[in-house]
Design a protein around this motif. Structure first.
Motif, short mmCIF file in Angstrom:
data_model
loop_
_atom_site.label_atom_id
_atom_site.label_comp_id
_atom_site.label_asym_id
_atom_site.label_seq_id
_atom_site.Cartn_x
_atom_site.Cartn_y
_atom_site.Cartn_z
N PRO A 1 1.49 -4.64 -7.22
CA PRO A 1 2.92 -4.68 -6.89
C PRO A 1 3.07 -4.32 -5.41
N ILE A 2 3.93 -5.04 -4.71
CA ILE A 2 3.91 -4.94 -3.25
C ILE A 2 4.15 -3.52 -2.74
N MET A 3 4.91 -2.71 -3.47
CA MET A 3 5.12 -1.33 -3.03
C MET A 3 3.80 -0.57 -2.94
N GLU A 4 2.93 -0.82 -3.91
CA GLU A 4 1.62 -0.13 -3.92
C GLU A 4 0.68 -0.69 -2.87
N ALA A 5 0.66 -2.02 -2.81
CA ALA A 5 -0.27 -2.67 -1.87
C ALA A 5 0.11 -2.32 -0.43
N GLN A 6 1.41 -2.14 -0.21
CA GLN A 6 1.90 -1.81 1.13
C GLN A 6 1.52 -0.38 1.51
N LEU A 7 1.72 0.54 0.60
CA LEU A 7 1.46 1.95 0.92
C LEU A 7 0.03 2.18 1.39
N VAL A 8 -0.92 1.53 0.71
CA VAL A 8 -2.33 1.84 0.99
C VAL A 8 -2.85 1.20 2.28
N GLU A 9 -2.04 0.36 2.90
CA GLU A 9 -2.48 -0.35 4.10
C GLU A 9 -3.04 0.59 5.18
N THR A 10 -2.26 1.60 5.53
CA THR A 10 -2.62 2.39 6.72
C THR A 10 -3.92 3.15 6.52
N TYR A 11 -4.05 3.77 5.35
CA TYR A 11 -5.27 4.53 5.08
C TYR A 11 -6.49 3.60 5.10
N LEU A 12 -6.33 2.47 4.42
CA LEU A 12 -7.42 1.49 4.35
C LEU A 12 -7.84 1.05 5.76
#
Lengths: 450, 450
Positions: A110-121
């Protein structure tokens, strides 16, 4: 401390906007680079951190309190309390060889989850991949001589642990970083500092004190006053050790013309009957300087490499990005891309796979395809690592990862490994991918730019 | 986790050698740089970490166990269990202006203690000072426009927190790094990502969703497909916000010719009656690009700066070193220096002070003297921060440190601040220091090199 706030503010504001607008479709993002900072390939690293993060990602009370103080919506924050990552992730395992535009990680959630993890990744993958790649070049230049990573004092703060781990993945043999030794089991190595020498009345007193304390692993630093004079004293102490049934392990050069000095010092050691004593060289080294020394016939057995290795100097950041490629709306895939005024900043739409064609054990070319396509006689190089939020892959040891790097690098033809290689490894797009891209560009032109 | 093993192996082996040989004299070390990576001055930062470390430095059971596994001496390890730092430290407070060869920190302690802390001190000071200095240059280039630090995704791993803190000390106004906001109280800022725009069917839908979620702090990213078309849609949404009694805060440009685009976008916004809407620019910026845009009359109100700011690119490490300058033996000071084959690697002997001559509020020149000397009409710029292992200085807030940086920079004549300045700030050696240096060199020549 939870890792949830180790992110950019806009990830959280976008999440709130997705949540408020009820727009939370399944989305796919690709992690890839547009260009490689040095050389023609990347050694991937950092996935281990990403997996730990995905598994433990929670918002704790104090995170929520901080976000309250920043004016986030109360209902949205309630929702964050139950946040879990529930998506799927495909990735190249650590120690893989990757090339520009290839998704090294593909996140679907779900885009909310995929978006959140961007920066750490991005933070983890960009740095570890940069340093593992740099390390592989330093190791290549040293033609089998040992590389010790000595960079802690010039590393970018707490990034040093990740740096050391990545240098080991890239093929370095040891580190001066004791904490990395303790945490990651990396062999530790070291010699002595100039201050140790100068703190004694005479250089030879410092050598004797060290030999007394470490008769079985004695390395002497010989350049404090003059490398040749230092080498002569090291020979004296080496002979003294022999009388006690011990052996001097090595001497270290840290300044001057290292290649020339190493030859003179080698001669002095050999003439003194200390053929077994190794010569270590250090002092602002990098792959180019090591290569030059090796070409000059330097008699160096081990290189200590610090600053450039752990910071990736002169290019201290990998330009890795995380771009939306697909959204599912009402059960239908909507391939996505960024177009931009800058053609080089455009992205590849659709859920994609990466394939490698290998012939006689050597990498020949790669193909980026759409997920549903098959590529003949090719090996898919993305593996499923997370399924519905759970880790489903093996977690290889650091030793195994380092070994895999070595195998992969030996399968990469030498023309791509040379330090100054201008040979670009072929990465092709499948016909379906090219066609999809044209259709999406057309749609954007029609709907957004007219 | 204790910080004791965040050090180079050789610090611990040297400690064991000092301990075994019974040679543990009081020693003084200087932290300084030989050259400055960019520009003509440094903004010091990182002392806060060093003080926390000094105060809490202990070897825990698991540290000792690890060292046992590495073959350290049992009696020495027993001694480490009771290890405390008991020495004195003088330092320039964070936010000071420093120049090459000036001791920024001076550590006096039994040599075992002074030696151990070297690596941590260098790791923290080198990185924070590098980034605070870089930040001050970016701020200078922006001529009063606001700087937001956007670097987390390209920062060197966990070094990002120190990087963000240092950028704030150097004068940046906010960060995208939420964790740094929470931990250090730095203002957080952000807009939206391209993925937010592309995830919606149409660009304008994404703007409306964001405006709905954040009517009071709405920034819109306008370059996803085409910056001018994006700006036109932002005007529409801005007018819609006005009808609801709200105001669009800003738009962000992230690609293309930012100076030119900013002028066109400013015109579009002004013509649409949105004179109050700010323009934010980002995209691989640095001090040079910002300077160029400002010279071209760019209509940019805020710059988002990431990679180069948090990594110090193109020079990602400060060449800061920690060198022995004095040892007390049988109550007598023995000044120490490194001579080396490389003249530039020689060091300054003796316990030293640093003085600054200030006229009409402007820094005129500095003098490095021996500790016992006085320099007329000059301000001593090293302060006692640790005495007998205890912190004896104030611990100013981050805001206060940032303010001090600003005051110091405004006292530094502009000729040293210009981005391309070739003016070298005068740092003189006192006559006594010069004389001492000659005596020590003479002694080394006599005793070690003949």
């Amino acid at each position: 401390m939870s890792e949830a706030l180790r992110t950019d503010l806009y990830q959280l504001t976008m999440m709130q906007a997705y949540w408020k607008s009820g727009h939370n479709p399944e989305a796919t993002f690709d992690y890839f680079v547009r260009k490689i900072p040095f050389g023609q390939y990347l050694v991937t690293a950092g996935l281990n951190y990403v997996l730990d993060y995905i598994e433990s990602l929670r918002f704790e009370d104090d995170d929520i309190e901080y976000l309250q103080s920043q004016g986030f919506d109360e209902d949205f924050l309630k929702h964050l309390r139950d946040f879990r990552f529930t998506g799927d992730i495909l990735a190249m395992p650590e120690g893989s060889i990757a090339f520009p535009l290839e998704p090294m990680i593909r996140v679907t959630a779900p885009i909310m989850e995929a978006q959140l993890v961007e920066t750490y990744l991005l933070n983890k993958m960009n740095f570890s991949t940069l340093i593992a790649t740099k390390a592989s070049r330093v190791v290549y230049a040293a033609r089998g001589r040992s590389i010790a990573e000595f960079g802690l004092r010039r590393a970018q703060g707490d990034g040093h642990l990740e740096a050391t781990r990545a240098t080991y993945i890239g093929g370095c043999d040891s580190t001066s970083n004791v904490l990395a030794g303790k945490i990651h089991g990396i062999p530790v190595s070291g010699t002595m500092a100039h201050s140790f020498v100068t703190s004694f009345d005479h250089e030879i007193d410092s050598y004797r004190a060290y030999a007394e304390a470490f008769p079985k692993r004695c390395f002497l630093l010989i350049d404090t006053y003059n490398s040749i004079e230092g080498a002569k004293k090291a020979v004296i102490v080496g002979k003294e050790l022999e009388k006690r049934g011990e052996k001097l392990l090595g001497v270290r050069l840290d300044s001057g013309d290292l290649a020339e000095l190493s030859k003179e010092v080698r001669r002095l050691l050999d003439d003194g009957g200390l053929k077994y004593v190794k010569i270590v060289a250090s002092g602002d080294l990098n792959e180019w300087k090591i290569d030059e020394m090796m070409k000059k016939g330097a008699k160096i057995d081990m290189f200590g490499v610090g600053t450039e290795l752990v910071t990736g100097r002169p290019t201290p950041a990998l330009d890795g990005i995380y771009k939306l490629s697909d959204v599912v709306e009402q059960g239908k895939h909507m391939p996505k891309m960024k177009l931009s005024d800058d053609p080089v900043k455009a992205t590849l739409p659709g859920k994609k796979s990466v394939w490698r064609i290998v012939e006689k054990g050597k990498f020949v070319r790669d193909v980026i395809s759409l997920e549903e396509e098959d590529v003949d006689n090719a090996i898919p190089i993305l593996e499923k690592v997370v399924e519905k939020g759970r880790i489903v892959c093996n977690r290889p040891s650091l030793e195994k990862i380092r070994q895999r790097t070595g195998e992969n690098l030996s399968n990469l033809p030498d023309i791509y490994r040379k330090l100054d290689s201008a040979a670009v490894y072929p990465v092709e797009f499948s016909r379906e991918l090219v066609a999809l891209r044209e259709r999406v560009i057309e749609k954007i032109r029609r709907e957004e730019l007219s």
